[in-house]
Design an enzyme around this catalytic site. Structure first.
Site, PDB file in Angstrom:
ATOM      1  CD  GLU A 293      -1.739   2.079   2.258  1.00 27.96           C
ATOM      2  OE1 GLU A 293      -1.583   3.340   1.502  1.00 27.96           O
ATOM      3  OE2 GLU A 293      -1.717   2.211   3.234  1.00 27.96           O
ATOM      4  CB  CYS A 327      -2.014   6.206   3.066  1.00 25.87           C
ATOM      5  SG  CYS A 327      -0.748   5.479   4.059  1.00 25.87           S
TER       6      CYS A 327
END
Length: 546
Positions: A293, A327
């Site tokens: 990720e 994120c």
């Protein structure tokens, strides 16, 4: 030994404590903050259960008070990393052979310890070492970490229950084996829960892990190691090797026993790891599983029918909670001209009220960015905005690192939707805004889709249902986590599995069975109870009278 089929506890999301004035949890957390801030700790690599002093020491500091050293952190070198890999391999057989119930019990116990006596320890370490407010630490280091422990156990049981059909006289089974070798886990600074989940999710499935924590989040990572030890995790299952990334990765990637990489961090770093694995592919015993990720340039796209008040609050929270270092943080917004005056007024009023400072002061909404490198990168984008035509800094825009790495919440209006501030990942408290003409909705949706390399999170705001459907279709590939009339942050384990595609990663969805499946190597077993004793099939018999 358990004689029977067990059922794991039904998971539930951990309730978020409020830390209101005069509450017991606030007093306990403040006491733990004072204790940790007043004690210079020591962080050591952990290999085979031994906490090892290497003498190669770096300082772990408070980002909001960077002269304050929280701990001296010993660093692993290549030789110690190699020793850690051997420790993983030595532990692999017994850990992989341990019953699922026994492995699950370790992580269920860790959840209960964290929900109780370890909650303040991990929250305080996260606040001081990563400059998170009490609320941001609570939803991360406590609640999300607890949720990962609980839900992963339940997800793993569901996976194990998925079995093939059996024909008469045959019993077919699927055995969910761990990978052969070790999983290299590279974890980020910004979420303590992600740092904990990356090694523990594979470990739950029977794997052994080499854990390289982020240099800027060592206090909370070390507390997680101690929590897992307290929960009964056997030595060598997860070996903890803080150290220079190049040194640790070189040894890990050179090992023929590398079975996988579980990564959260920058797109550039993940690309580098992938290339390095590719150049070594012939030396590995099996193809390594690569799960990552990575970056994001997360958006909020508003329709003219959007509620301006709800939109302004979502932009402020989505962009500036934890200083934009999520994120999933809102980093770019597309706003219709007809709605812009109302949104601008409300949003700027909110931003002016956001206090920034030491997170031990519970009235502060923002802390500092994580370190000097991040500070200077973000400040560089602010310099670019000031020096480049077509950019207007509406709020914020300053930077001060004298006491801590402080950059206030910043709003930048951009005339060009393809400018650097609208397309590049900044990873800080900067929200770039593009105001589009209402009739240009479709053209602007296309720009939102094409102008960024990333596809992690995104949100649309509208009260018109047809508009929501239209925008959702147009932006179908722009985000792995998509929100309607909500900010693009705050995914909850068991509710919104997290991950994105394009340059945002492999979209293997942490907080779901999809991620756990990546850490298994299934074996199909067919058992025939009455095997044939004659090789001949009926078709071999001659026709009658032949």
């Amino acid at each position: 030994m358990l004689h029977g089929t067990s059922t794991v506890p039904v998971p539930h999301n951990e309730a978020v404590l409020g830390y209101a004035p005069r509450s017991g949890e606030r007093a306990r957390l403040q006491a733990e903050l004072a204790r940790q801030a007043g004690t210079r700790g020591e962080i050591r690599p952990v290999v085979g259960g031994a906490h090892l002093a290497t003498g190669r020491v770096v300082s772990a500091v408070m980002p909001h008070a960077h002269r304050h050293v929280l701990a001296d952190a010993h660093q692993a070198d290549g030789a110690l990393v190699a020793r850690a890999i051997e420790s993983c391999l030595a532990a692999a057989r017994d850990w992989g052979a341990m019953s699922f119930d026994a492995r699950a019990a370790v992580f269920l116990k860790a959840a209960e310890l964290l929900a109780g006596p370890w909650r303040d320890r991990l929250n305080a370490a996260t606040m001081l070492g990563q400059s998170k407010t009490a609320h941001q630490a609570e939803i991360d280091a406590a609640c999300e970490m607890i949720d990962f422990f609980r839900f992963n156990v339940a997800f793993a049981q569901k996976i194990r229950a998925e079995q093939p059909d059996s024909a008469p006289g045959v019993w077919n089974r699927l055995e969910y084996r761990p990978l052969e070798g070790f999983v290299y886990c590279v974890t980020p600074f910004n979420f303590t829960s992600i740092a904990g989940n990356l090694p523990t999710a594979p470990a739950l499935m029977g794997n052994v892990c080499l854990w390289k924590p982020a240099r800027s989040a060592l206090p909370s990572a070390y507390e997680l190691v101690r929590l897992l030890e307290a929960a009964g995790l056997p030595p060598g299952v997860i070996n903890f090797v803080p150290g220079p990334a190049a040194d640790v990765s070189r040894v890990a990637l050179d090992s023929p026993h590398l079975a996988g990489i579980h990564f959260t961090g920058s797109t550039g770093t993940f690309n580098h790891l992938w290339r390095e694995v590719a150049t070594r592919i012939d030396r590995y015993r099996a193809y390594p599983r690569l799960v990552g990720e990575t970056g994001g340039k997360d958006f909020v796209f508003a329709h003219p029918s959007a509620d301006p008040d709800a939109l302004a609050v979502a932009l402020a929270r989505g962009a500036f909670e934890y200083q934009g270092q999520k994120c999933s943080a809102a980093s770019r917004a597309y706003l219709p001209r007809s709605l812009w005056p109302a949104v601008e007024e409300r949003l700027r009023a909110i931003v002016r009220q956001l206090k920034m400072g030491d997170v031990r002061d519970f009235t502060n909404f923002c802390g500092a960015v994580i370190d000097q490198g991040a500070f200077r990168t973000i400040a560089g984008y602010l310099d670019h905005a000031r020096a480049t035509a077509g950019h207007t800094i509406l709020e914020g825009g300053t930077a001060d690192e004298r006491e801590g790495y402080f950059i206030p919440p910043t709003l930048v209006r951009c005339d060009d939707p393809t400018s650097r501030l609208m397309t590049e990942e900044i990873f800080g408290p900067v929200l770039s805004l593009f105001v589009y003409d209402d009739p240009a909705l479709d053209a602007t949706l296309a720009i939102c889709d094409r102008s960024s390399a990333y596809a992690l999170t995104g949100a649309v705001f509208a009260r018109d249902r047809a508009a929501i459907e239209h925008m959702s279709r147009a932006l179908a590939n722009t985000a792995g986590n998509f929100y309607i009339n909500d900010k693009p942050t705050g995914a909850v384990v068991g509710q919104q599995p997290f991950g994105g595609a394009r340059a945002s990663g492999t979209n293997d969805k942490a907080g779901s069975p999809l991620n756990l499946l990546r850490w298994t190597s299934p074996r199909t077993i067919k058992e025939t109870f009455a095997p044939p004793t004659d090789y001949r099939y009926p078709f071999l018999a001659p026709d009658a009278g032949a």
